[in-house]
Design a protein around this motif. Structure first.
Motif, PDB file in Angstrom:
ATOM      1  N   THR A   1       0.826  -1.209   0.000  1.00 22.95           N
ATOM      2  CA  THR A   1       0.000   0.000   0.000  1.00 22.95           C
ATOM      3  C   THR A   1       0.860   1.258   0.000  1.00 22.95           C
ATOM      4  O   THR A   1       0.333   2.360  -0.130  1.00 22.95           O
ATOM      5  CB  THR A   1      -0.945   0.053   1.228  1.00 22.95           C
ATOM      6  OG1 THR A   1      -0.167   0.283   2.401  1.00 22.95           O
ATOM      7  CG2 THR A   1      -1.726  -1.227   1.391  1.00 22.95           C
ATOM      8  N   ALA A   2       2.167   1.117   0.175  1.00 23.27           N
ATOM      9  CA  ALA A   2       3.027   2.303   0.297  1.00 23.27           C
ATOM     10  C   ALA A   2       2.997   3.138  -0.976  1.00 23.27           C
ATOM     11  O   ALA A   2       2.927   2.602  -2.085  1.00 23.27           O
ATOM     12  CB  ALA A   2       4.458   1.879   0.613  1.00 23.27           C
TER      13      ALA A   2
ATOM     14  N   VAL B   1       5.372   4.740  -2.765  1.00 26.15           N
ATOM     15  CA  VAL B   1       6.830   4.786  -2.890  1.00 26.15           C
ATOM     16  C   VAL B   1       7.213   5.877  -3.889  1.00 26.15           C
ATOM     17  O   VAL B   1       6.620   5.962  -4.972  1.00 26.15           O
ATOM     18  CB  VAL B   1       7.357   3.421  -3.381  1.00 26.15           C
ATOM     19  CG1 VAL B   1       8.877   3.427  -3.464  1.00 26.15           C
ATOM     20  CG2 VAL B   1       6.865   2.289  -2.479  1.00 26.15           C
ATOM     21  N   ALA B   2       8.214   6.672  -3.543  1.00 26.29           N
ATOM     22  CA  ALA B   2       8.670   7.712  -4.472  1.00 26.29           C
ATOM     23  C   ALA B   2       9.215   7.054  -5.734  1.00 26.29           C
ATOM     24  O   ALA B   2       9.958   6.075  -5.663  1.00 26.29           O
ATOM     25  CB  ALA B   2       9.760   8.554  -3.817  1.00 26.29           C
TER      26      ALA B   2
ATOM     27  N   ILE C   1       9.166  -1.927  -5.661  1.00 21.16           N
ATOM     28  CA  ILE C   1       9.181  -2.966  -4.623  1.00 21.16           C
ATOM     29  C   ILE C   1       8.184  -4.071  -4.954  1.00 21.16           C
ATOM     30  O   ILE C   1       8.510  -5.261  -4.920  1.00 21.16           O
ATOM     31  CB  ILE C   1       8.884  -2.348  -3.242  1.00 21.16           C
ATOM     32  CG1 ILE C   1       9.975  -1.303  -2.917  1.00 21.16           C
ATOM     33  CG2 ILE C   1       8.818  -3.419  -2.158  1.00 21.16           C
ATOM     34  CD1 ILE C   1       9.660  -0.426  -1.715  1.00 21.16           C
ATOM     35  N   LEU C   2       6.972  -3.678  -5.309  1.00 16.84           N
ATOM     36  CA  LEU C   2       5.932  -4.666  -5.613  1.00 16.84           C
ATOM     37  C   LEU C   2       6.330  -5.545  -6.798  1.00 16.84           C
ATOM     38  O   LEU C   2       6.228  -6.779  -6.733  1.00 16.84           O
ATOM     39  CB  LEU C   2       4.603  -3.952  -5.896  1.00 16.84           C
ATOM     40  CG  LEU C   2       3.435  -4.836  -6.333  1.00 16.84           C
ATOM     41  CD1 LEU C   2       3.098  -5.873  -5.274  1.00 16.84           C
ATOM     42  CD2 LEU C   2       2.208  -3.982  -6.654  1.00 16.84           C
TER      43      LEU C   2
ATOM     44  N   GLY D   1      -1.439  -5.377  -4.997  1.00 14.56           N
ATOM     45  CA  GLY D   1      -0.968  -4.023  -5.232  1.00 14.56           C
ATOM     46  C   GLY D   1      -2.099  -3.025  -5.133  1.00 14.56           C
ATOM     47  O   GLY D   1      -3.284  -3.396  -5.168  1.00 14.56           O
TER      48      GLY D   1
HETATM   49  O1  C5P Z   1       3.237   2.264 -10.392  1.00 10.52           O
HETATM   50  P1  C5P Z   1       2.481   2.739  -9.191  1.00 10.52           P
HETATM   51  O2  C5P Z   1       3.338   3.526  -8.237  1.00 10.52           O
HETATM   52  O3  C5P Z   1       1.202   3.433  -9.481  1.00 10.52           O
HETATM   53  O4  C5P Z   1       2.095   1.366  -8.479  1.00 10.52           O
HETATM   54  C1  C5P Z   1       1.424   1.338  -7.271  1.00 10.52           C
HETATM   55  C2  C5P Z   1       1.628   0.019  -6.594  1.00 10.52           C
HETATM   56  O5  C5P Z   1       2.993  -0.405  -6.674  1.00 10.52           O
HETATM   57  C3  C5P Z   1       1.359   0.124  -5.114  1.00 10.52           C
HETATM   58  O6  C5P Z   1       0.955  -1.146  -4.654  1.00 10.52           O
HETATM   59  C4  C5P Z   1       2.721   0.512  -4.559  1.00 10.52           C
HETATM   60  O7  C5P Z   1       2.853   0.185  -3.189  1.00 10.52           O
HETATM   61  C5  C5P Z   1       3.649  -0.308  -5.422  1.00 10.52           C
HETATM   62  N1  C5P Z   1       4.963   0.313  -5.666  1.00 10.52           N
HETATM   63  C6  C5P Z   1       6.101  -0.226  -5.080  1.00 10.52           C
HETATM   64  N2  C5P Z   1       7.337   0.328  -5.348  1.00 10.52           N
HETATM   65  C7  C5P Z   1       7.445   1.392  -6.166  1.00 10.52           C
HETATM   66  C8  C5P Z   1       6.297   1.946  -6.762  1.00 10.52           C
HETATM   67  C9  C5P Z   1       5.064   1.390  -6.479  1.00 10.52           C
HETATM   68  O8  C5P Z   1       5.996  -1.196  -4.320  1.00 10.52           O
HETATM   69  N3  C5P Z   1       8.649   1.913  -6.401  1.00 10.52           N
END
Ligand code: C5P
Length: 225
Positions: free
Chosen positions: A94-95, A97-98, A129-130, A148
């Motif tokens: 759910t983060a 993430v930048a 990360i996802l 996600g």
């Molecule tokens: O690509 P976007 O940021 O829209 O994707 C959102 C999903 O991907 C969320 O579940 C978010 O936690 C995860 N995410 C991640 N690492 C990143 C970017 C997004 O885990 N760098």
């Protein structure tokens, strides 16, 4: 009373924003409050799971019975997730993430030099990360169920579906309605292989409980406790 639909399961959740340093006193972050992720961690714990929450900088109390790991940057979040991952069967990202971090974090505070020229910041892309977790052998072997989230400003269903396929996750949850950041309520659109399910407008607490049930129902037979 909450039905123990996740009894015997191990759940890893990321929540909140990340903070990407520019120098020792400044950085780039976003308005994610972490409320949805914390509500999911709480609901999963109440549903009988052992839960670890990897949290970016947020001002929220740790849900009872949940193990919490605090991190700042996306790289730290990925490291914390990868270190914990082998013990987990469900990963919920759910983060917020930048997408980028500064290429070189200045060791000293950046100062105005009198020239009137602002510093030229350079950025590099952060790890996804996802997507990284979804590519692990654990996920590919069907022993790690990945979920996600997507916050889209338009065409939620199409964009969320594209994201689900690109990141190779079985379940993608879209935030319905604009600007959910910081709010205590939301509505969710669940997208999986079979189509879409809407969880209508409710508090994040209630939505988290419903989402936990929806995840439990979708776990493959190999992952049932
Ligand atoms: O690509 P976007 O940021 O829209 O994707 C959102 C999903 O991907 C969320 O579940 C978010 O936690 C995860 N995410 C991640 N690492 C990143 C970017 C997004 O885990 N760098």
């Amino acid at each position: 009373f909450a039905p123990k639909v996740l009894a015997g399961q191990q759940v890893l959740v990321t929540a909140g924003p990340t903070f990407e340093a520019i120098d020792p006193v400044r950085g780039i972050t976003n308005h994610s409050s972490g409320k949805m992720g914390f509500a999911i961690a709480r609901a999963a714990q109440e549903a009988g799971a052992r839960v670890t929450l990897v949290a970016g900088p947020v001002h929220l109390p740790t849900p009872e019975g949940v193990r919490r790991i605090d991190v700042q940057s996306a790289q730290q979040m990925l490291e914390a997730v990868e270190r914990s991952l082998p013990e987990y069967g469900i990963f919920i990202a759910t983060a917020a993430v930048a997408d980028w971090r500064t290429a070189n974090v200045s060791e000293q505070k950046l100062k105005k030099d009198g020239s009137g020229q602002p510093p030229a910041l350079q950025f590099v892309e952060n790890p996804d990360i996802l997507a990284t977790v979804a590519r692990t052998a654990q996920a590919q072997a069907g022993t790690l169920y990945c979920v996600g989230f997507a916050a889209e400003s338009h065409d939620l269903e199409a964009n969320a579906q594209a994201k689900r396929l690109r990141k190779q996750v079985p379940l993608l949850v879209g935030n319905i309605g604009p600007a959910t950041f910081g709010k205590d309520d939301n509505a969710l659109l669940l997208i999986d292989d079979h189509g879409t399910t809407e969880l209508p407008h409710a508090s994040k607490r209630v939505l988290a409980q419903q989402l936990v049930s929806e995840i439990a129902r979708r776990l493959p037979d190999t992952q049932r406790a």
